[in-house]
Write a protein that holds these residues in place. Structure first.
Motif, PDB file in Angstrom:
ATOM      1  N   ALA A   1      33.070  33.021  30.733  1.00 32.17           N
ATOM      2  CA  ALA A   1      32.640  34.204  30.166  1.00 32.17           C
ATOM      3  C   ALA A   1      31.262  34.580  30.720  1.00 32.17           C
ATOM      4  O   ALA A   1      30.831  35.754  30.667  1.00 32.17           O
ATOM      5  CB  ALA A   1      32.750  34.308  28.602  1.00 32.17           C
ATOM      6  N   ALA A   2      30.388  33.586  30.818  1.00 36.55           N
ATOM      7  CA  ALA A   2      29.075  33.586  31.408  1.00 36.55           C
ATOM      8  C   ALA A   2      28.706  33.891  32.773  1.00 36.55           C
ATOM      9  O   ALA A   2      27.822  34.618  33.406  1.00 36.55           O
ATOM     10  CB  ALA A   2      28.145  32.320  31.246  1.00 36.55           C
ATOM     11  N   LEU A   3      30.148  34.187  33.660  1.00 30.49           N
ATOM     12  CA  LEU A   3      30.089  34.279  34.945  1.00 30.49           C
ATOM     13  C   LEU A   3      29.832  35.718  35.266  1.00 30.49           C
ATOM     14  O   LEU A   3      30.641  36.577  34.599  1.00 30.49           O
ATOM     15  CB  LEU A   3      31.336  33.763  35.460  1.00 30.49           C
ATOM     16  CG  LEU A   3      31.305  33.412  36.925  1.00 30.49           C
ATOM     17  CD1 LEU A   3      30.155  32.265  37.602  1.00 30.49           C
ATOM     18  CD2 LEU A   3      32.618  32.955  37.403  1.00 30.49           C
ATOM     19  N   LYS A   4      28.912  36.136  36.140  1.00 30.48           N
ATOM     20  CA  LYS A   4      28.824  37.495  36.410  1.00 30.48           C
ATOM     21  C   LYS A   4      28.797  37.718  38.025  1.00 30.48           C
ATOM     22  O   LYS A   4      27.777  37.640  38.742  1.00 30.48           O
ATOM     23  CB  LYS A   4      27.357  38.266  35.831  1.00 30.48           C
ATOM     24  CG  LYS A   4      27.370  37.885  34.561  1.00 30.48           C
ATOM     25  CD  LYS A   4      28.375  38.858  33.684  1.00 30.48           C
ATOM     26  CE  LYS A   4      27.795  38.697  32.136  1.00 30.48           C
ATOM     27  NZ  LYS A   4      28.864  38.703  31.426  1.00 30.48           N
ATOM     28  N   ILE A   5      30.056  37.610  38.691  1.00 37.40           N
ATOM     29  CA  ILE A   5      30.023  37.677  39.894  1.00 37.40           C
ATOM     30  C   ILE A   5      31.149  38.974  40.343  1.00 37.40           C
ATOM     31  O   ILE A   5      32.135  39.097  39.546  1.00 37.40           O
ATOM     32  CB  ILE A   5      30.582  36.709  40.751  1.00 37.40           C
ATOM     33  CG1 ILE A   5      31.697  36.025  40.439  1.00 37.40           C
ATOM     34  CG2 ILE A   5      29.232  35.738  40.494  1.00 37.40           C
ATOM     35  CD1 ILE A   5      32.204  34.700  41.209  1.00 37.40           C
ATOM     36  N   ALA A   6      30.977  39.590  41.386  1.00 37.51           N
ATOM     37  CA  ALA A   6      31.816  40.626  41.866  1.00 37.51           C
ATOM     38  C   ALA A   6      33.208  40.410  42.287  1.00 37.51           C
ATOM     39  O   ALA A   6      34.196  40.892  42.044  1.00 37.51           O
ATOM     40  CB  ALA A   6      31.141  41.482  43.159  1.00 37.51           C
ATOM     41  N   GLU A   7      33.112  38.920  42.727  1.00 39.19           N
ATOM     42  CA  GLU A   7      34.458  38.469  43.076  1.00 39.19           C
ATOM     43  C   GLU A   7      35.584  38.140  42.134  1.00 39.19           C
ATOM     44  O   GLU A   7      36.578  38.113  42.241  1.00 39.19           O
ATOM     45  CB  GLU A   7      34.331  37.142  43.997  1.00 39.19           C
ATOM     46  CG  GLU A   7      33.620  37.269  45.424  1.00 39.19           C
ATOM     47  CD  GLU A   7      32.128  37.481  45.016  1.00 39.19           C
ATOM     48  OE1 GLU A   7      31.519  37.662  46.031  1.00 39.19           O
ATOM     49  OE2 GLU A   7      31.485  37.279  44.098  1.00 39.19           O
ATOM     50  N   MET A   8      34.977  38.158  40.811  1.00 40.00           N
ATOM     51  CA  MET A   8      36.127  37.716  39.734  1.00 40.00           C
ATOM     52  C   MET A   8      35.514  38.846  38.324  1.00 40.00           C
ATOM     53  O   MET A   8      34.731  38.593  37.622  1.00 40.00           O
ATOM     54  CB  MET A   8      35.835  36.502  39.168  1.00 40.00           C
ATOM     55  CG  MET A   8      36.045  35.578  40.069  1.00 40.00           C
ATOM     56  SD  MET A   8      35.650  33.723  39.439  1.00 40.00           S
ATOM     57  CE  MET A   8      36.715  33.429  38.143  1.00 40.00           C
ATOM     58  N   PRO A   9      36.200  40.021  38.884  1.00 44.63           N
ATOM     59  CA  PRO A   9      35.832  41.250  37.640  1.00 44.63           C
ATOM     60  C   PRO A   9      36.305  41.103  36.313  1.00 44.63           C
ATOM     61  O   PRO A   9      35.849  41.500  35.436  1.00 44.63           O
ATOM     62  CB  PRO A   9      36.041  42.367  38.248  1.00 44.63           C
ATOM     63  CG  PRO A   9      37.188  42.089  39.271  1.00 44.63           C
ATOM     64  CD  PRO A   9      36.849  40.665  39.804  1.00 44.63           C
ATOM     65  N   ILE A  10      37.345  40.414  36.340  1.00 43.90           N
ATOM     66  CA  ILE A  10      38.174  40.324  35.089  1.00 43.90           C
ATOM     67  C   ILE A  10      38.220  39.290  34.122  1.00 43.90           C
ATOM     68  O   ILE A  10      38.155  39.276  33.109  1.00 43.90           O
ATOM     69  CB  ILE A  10      39.652  41.085  35.303  1.00 43.90           C
ATOM     70  CG1 ILE A  10      40.365  41.468  34.050  1.00 43.90           C
ATOM     71  CG2 ILE A  10      40.502  39.900  36.087  1.00 43.90           C
ATOM     72  CD1 ILE A  10      40.107  42.882  33.753  1.00 43.90           C
TER      73      ILE A  10
ATOM     74  N   ARG B   1      35.676  38.583  31.331  1.00 46.53           N
ATOM     75  CA  ARG B   1      35.825  39.486  30.456  1.00 46.53           C
ATOM     76  C   ARG B   1      37.218  38.968  29.511  1.00 46.53           C
ATOM     77  O   ARG B   1      36.883  38.995  28.339  1.00 46.53           O
ATOM     78  CB  ARG B   1      36.160  40.883  30.810  1.00 46.53           C
ATOM     79  CG  ARG B   1      35.060  41.493  31.444  1.00 46.53           C
ATOM     80  CD  ARG B   1      34.734  42.945  31.568  1.00 46.53           C
ATOM     81  NE  ARG B   1      35.698  43.397  32.499  1.00 46.53           N
ATOM     82  CZ  ARG B   1      36.352  44.564  32.951  1.00 46.53           C
ATOM     83  NH1 ARG B   1      35.930  45.584  32.487  1.00 46.53           N
ATOM     84  NH2 ARG B   1      37.047  44.697  34.154  1.00 46.53           N
ATOM     85  N   VAL B   2      38.054  38.580  30.216  1.00 45.84           N
ATOM     86  CA  VAL B   2      39.247  38.005  29.373  1.00 45.84           C
ATOM     87  C   VAL B   2      38.576  36.748  28.542  1.00 45.84           C
ATOM     88  O   VAL B   2      39.095  36.330  27.348  1.00 45.84           O
ATOM     89  CB  VAL B   2      40.223  37.323  30.456  1.00 45.84           C
ATOM     90  CG1 VAL B   2      41.291  36.773  29.658  1.00 45.84           C
ATOM     91  CG2 VAL B   2      41.052  39.038  30.842  1.00 45.84           C
ATOM     92  N   ALA B   3      37.807  35.836  29.139  1.00 47.78           N
ATOM     93  CA  ALA B   3      37.277  34.762  28.635  1.00 47.78           C
ATOM     94  C   ALA B   3      36.579  34.875  27.549  1.00 47.78           C
ATOM     95  O   ALA B   3      36.449  34.300  26.297  1.00 47.78           O
ATOM     96  CB  ALA B   3      36.557  33.668  29.618  1.00 47.78           C
ATOM     97  N   ALA B   4      35.709  36.111  27.637  1.00 47.62           N
ATOM     98  CA  ALA B   4      34.870  36.465  26.512  1.00 47.62           C
ATOM     99  C   ALA B   4      35.392  36.965  25.161  1.00 47.62           C
ATOM    100  O   ALA B   4      35.383  36.693  24.223  1.00 47.62           O
ATOM    101  CB  ALA B   4      33.903  37.614  26.847  1.00 47.62           C
ATOM    102  N   ILE B   5      36.834  37.491  25.516  1.00 49.95           N
ATOM    103  CA  ILE B   5      37.714  37.938  24.381  1.00 49.95           C
ATOM    104  C   ILE B   5      38.260  36.795  23.709  1.00 49.95           C
ATOM    105  O   ILE B   5      38.432  36.838  22.353  1.00 49.95           O
ATOM    106  CB  ILE B   5      38.747  38.962  24.789  1.00 49.95           C
ATOM    107  CG1 ILE B   5      38.044  40.290  25.531  1.00 49.95           C
ATOM    108  CG2 ILE B   5      39.946  39.264  24.025  1.00 49.95           C
ATOM    109  CD1 ILE B   5      38.916  41.426  26.204  1.00 49.95           C
ATOM    110  N   CYS B   6      38.649  35.830  24.392  1.00 46.14           N
ATOM    111  CA  CYS B   6      39.351  34.680  24.001  1.00 46.14           C
ATOM    112  C   CYS B   6      38.245  33.748  23.272  1.00 46.14           C
ATOM    113  O   CYS B   6      38.808  33.367  22.228  1.00 46.14           O
ATOM    114  CB  CYS B   6      39.939  33.737  25.191  1.00 46.14           C
ATOM    115  SG  CYS B   6      41.127  34.413  26.035  1.00 46.14           S
ATOM    116  N   LEU B   7      37.065  33.850  23.697  1.00 42.73           N
ATOM    117  CA  LEU B   7      35.915  33.200  22.880  1.00 42.73           C
ATOM    118  C   LEU B   7      35.980  33.961  21.374  1.00 42.73           C
ATOM    119  O   LEU B   7      35.687  33.229  20.438  1.00 42.73           O
ATOM    120  CB  LEU B   7      34.863  33.254  23.628  1.00 42.73           C
ATOM    121  CG  LEU B   7      34.598  32.024  24.320  1.00 42.73           C
ATOM    122  CD1 LEU B   7      33.039  32.185  24.997  1.00 42.73           C
ATOM    123  CD2 LEU B   7      34.312  30.544  23.499  1.00 42.73           C
TER     124      LEU B   7
END
Length: 174
Positions: A98-107, A110-116
């Motif tokens: 959820a803390a990862l902010k890179i263009a190579e992994m855009p979704i 956000r899925v991990a943040a929702i799961c948290l």
């Protein structure tokens, strides 16, 4: 072997065609491969941390700058699979993703943040359910003294006798 189920074309198709992370989470929660991985990790809780770390490490090799990460659908599915598992490794993985902010992994972040968020709300709701389901029974017959009933209605106060209290405060002196 069971973690490889997350690399299926079916999961990749779902992740690549669903537009919002909320909808993606809802669909992946009912996906049979995600359920199988969740059950596998729950049944093998002692080896779960090693299996997850190994699975993630093998896929992170393919992470290249300025190129879409090909295993992002699997990471989304893994996040949803770990969402309800009561393991520290699940919390760690979801927090880091959820803390990862890179263009190579855009979704997947956000899925991990929702799961948290859902994980936290489920913990709270499980606690409330457990509290409400436990009845606080008191056996009045086995008690040496009977507990009195406390009336809380306003009519109860009106029917009780009033006691006159005398004040020692002298108004004239002030």
């Amino acid at each position: 072997m069971s973690m490889i189920l997350l690399d299926s074309d079916d999961i990749a198709h779902v992740v690549l065609t669903i537009a919002t992370p909320n909808a993606l989470c809802n669909i992946l929660r009912t996906h049979r491969n995600v359920e199988n991985v969740r059950q596998y990790l729950q049944d093998n809780a002692s080896d779960a941390q090693q299996a997850i770390e190994e699975y993630v490490r093998e896929r992170l090799i393919d992470l290249k700058p300025q190129v879409y990460f090909p295993h992002e659908p699997a990471f989304c599915a893994l996040a949803v699979a770990l969402e309800t598992l009561p393991m520290p490794v699940a919390e760690d993985f979801l927090s880091q993703l959820a803390a990862l902010k890179i263009a190579e992994m855009p979704i997947s972040p956000r899925v991990a943040a929702i799961c948290l968020d859902r994980r936290k709300s489920l913990l709270i709701s499980y606690t409330i359910k457990q509290f409400k389901s436990r009845l606080m029974t008191m056996d009045y017959t086995s008690s040496p003294r009977r507990l009195s009933v406390i009336h809380t209605g306003s009519t109860d106060l009106n029917t009780r006798p009033r006691i006159q209290a005398h004040s020692t405060y002298n108004r004239d002196a002030a």
